[in-house]
Design an enzyme around this catalytic site. Sequence first.
Site, short mmCIF file in Angstrom:
data_model
loop_
_atom_site.label_atom_id
_atom_site.label_comp_id
_atom_site.label_asym_id
_atom_site.label_seq_id
_atom_site.Cartn_x
_atom_site.Cartn_y
_atom_site.Cartn_z
N MET A 21 -12.16 -21.36 -40.82
CA MET A 21 -12.71 -20.01 -40.63
C MET A 21 -12.86 -19.31 -41.98
O MET A 21 -12.94 -18.08 -42.05
CB MET A 21 -11.81 -19.19 -39.70
CG MET A 21 -11.73 -19.81 -38.30
SD MET A 21 -11.34 -18.63 -37.02
CE MET A 21 -9.73 -18.10 -37.54
N ALA A 23 -12.11 -18.02 -46.00
CA ALA A 23 -11.01 -17.42 -46.79
C ALA A 23 -10.08 -18.56 -47.23
O ALA A 23 -8.88 -18.55 -46.98
CB ALA A 23 -10.26 -16.35 -46.02
N HIS A 28 -6.29 -25.40 -46.94
CA HIS A 28 -7.58 -25.91 -46.45
C HIS A 28 -8.11 -27.02 -47.36
O HIS A 28 -8.61 -28.04 -46.91
CB HIS A 28 -8.64 -24.80 -46.47
CG HIS A 28 -8.37 -23.64 -45.56
ND1 HIS A 28 -8.07 -22.39 -46.02
CD2 HIS A 28 -8.38 -23.54 -44.21
CE1 HIS A 28 -7.92 -21.56 -45.01
NE2 HIS A 28 -8.09 -22.23 -43.88
N ARG A 178 -4.21 -15.16 -43.82
CA ARG A 178 -3.66 -13.83 -43.51
C ARG A 178 -2.67 -13.35 -44.57
O ARG A 178 -2.38 -12.15 -44.62
CB ARG A 178 -2.97 -13.86 -42.15
CG ARG A 178 -3.94 -13.99 -40.99
CD ARG A 178 -3.24 -13.81 -39.65
NE ARG A 178 -4.20 -13.65 -38.58
CZ ARG A 178 -4.73 -14.64 -37.89
NH1 ARG A 178 -4.40 -15.88 -38.17
NH2 ARG A 178 -5.61 -14.41 -36.92
P1 AMP Z 1 -8.28 -21.83 -40.25
O1 AMP Z 1 -9.31 -21.49 -41.27
O2 AMP Z 1 -7.08 -20.95 -40.29
O3 AMP Z 1 -8.86 -22.00 -38.88
O4 AMP Z 1 -7.72 -23.26 -40.66
C1 AMP Z 1 -8.57 -24.37 -40.81
C2 AMP Z 1 -7.74 -25.61 -40.90
O5 AMP Z 1 -6.88 -25.54 -42.03
C3 AMP Z 1 -6.84 -25.82 -39.68
O6 AMP Z 1 -6.84 -27.20 -39.33
C4 AMP Z 1 -5.49 -25.37 -40.17
O7 AMP Z 1 -4.42 -25.96 -39.48
C5 AMP Z 1 -5.55 -25.83 -41.62
N1 AMP Z 1 -4.59 -25.08 -42.43
C6 AMP Z 1 -4.41 -23.74 -42.47
N2 AMP Z 1 -3.39 -23.43 -43.29
C7 AMP Z 1 -2.91 -24.59 -43.79
C8 AMP Z 1 -1.84 -24.94 -44.68
N3 AMP Z 1 -1.07 -24.01 -45.22
N4 AMP Z 1 -1.63 -26.24 -44.94
C9 AMP Z 1 -2.39 -27.21 -44.37
N5 AMP Z 1 -3.42 -26.95 -43.53
C10 AMP Z 1 -3.66 -25.66 -43.23
#
Ligand code: AMP
Length: 272
Positions: A21, A23, A28, A178
């Site tokens: 998503m 940011a 990521h 966040r």
């Molecule tokens: P999001 O943008 O929050 O939907 O996250 C996208 C992907 O990145 C998802 O598969 C999350 O689980 C992964 N992700 C988010 N934060 C972390 C982190 N600190 N370490 C590893 N993967 C992450």
Amino acid sequence: MTAWSEQARASGKSIGFVPTMGALHPGHLSLVSKAKAENKLVVSSIFVNPIQFNKPEDLKHYPRTPEQDMAALSDSGCDVVFCPDVKEMYPEPESQVYDFGMLDKVMEGSFRQGHFNGVAIVVKKLFDIVRPHNAYFGTKDYQQLQIIRVLVRMEKIPVNIIACPTIREPDGLAMSSRNMRLGTAERKAAPLIYQTLQGAKERIARMRPAEVKEWAVNQINANPFLQTEYFEIADADTLMPAEQAHPNQTLVACTAVYAGNIRLIDNILLND
Ligand code: AMP
């Protein structure tokens, strides 16, 4: 996007996919690097999925940093970034309702009504469009990872789901988009979440799950800047709450904590 994928597949090139998503932070990007190491081509998507937000305020304030994201993806070896807009993904209102049994009723599911249904709908659509061989998800969102594994099985989607470890700040706080919204005092308090998860892992061999849970909630809530929404100890596959630790069972501790008005989640495997 699909035409590009079809062409890549036809010429025998493997496609790794990292849905996000935006940011973006090093968490990521670790997924992108792993995808790059294991596939010929890497696609990442940036789409802030409105139907997985149960609070309009959270959606409104979700951080968006498109220019930095593009630069970071390009530096990490990503070949294609797919950034659809909301109308493109949802030309009509969605009515699909998935049945995940108890998996989406516990923990995140019980506090964020409809969240995992929204996640499942968008991930299914993204898989249909991007057609990856391998897709990379963070263990940081442990329950989401389990939901996606079930979704892929239920819908018979031909993709391998690859779990990636949680990347943390030097003080242990799990990286999250966040985190940039945390106030100074809340940011200082937040590492207590992971310290408590580690404390739970250390205690599970000699204490009952209920006792560990109580200890953990007290530990976190003793900090004036943190408030636990839930702290659960559950079977690592089914996510059903564990009453007793069994020798052959892998347990996971999962928690959601408010740091001020920012909701943070984290987890740890207790007997890996
Ligand atoms: P999001 O943008 O929050 O939907 O996250 C996208 C992907 O990145 C998802 O598969 C999350 O689980 C992964 N992700 C988010 N934060 C972390 C982190 N600190 N370490 C590893 N993967 C992450």
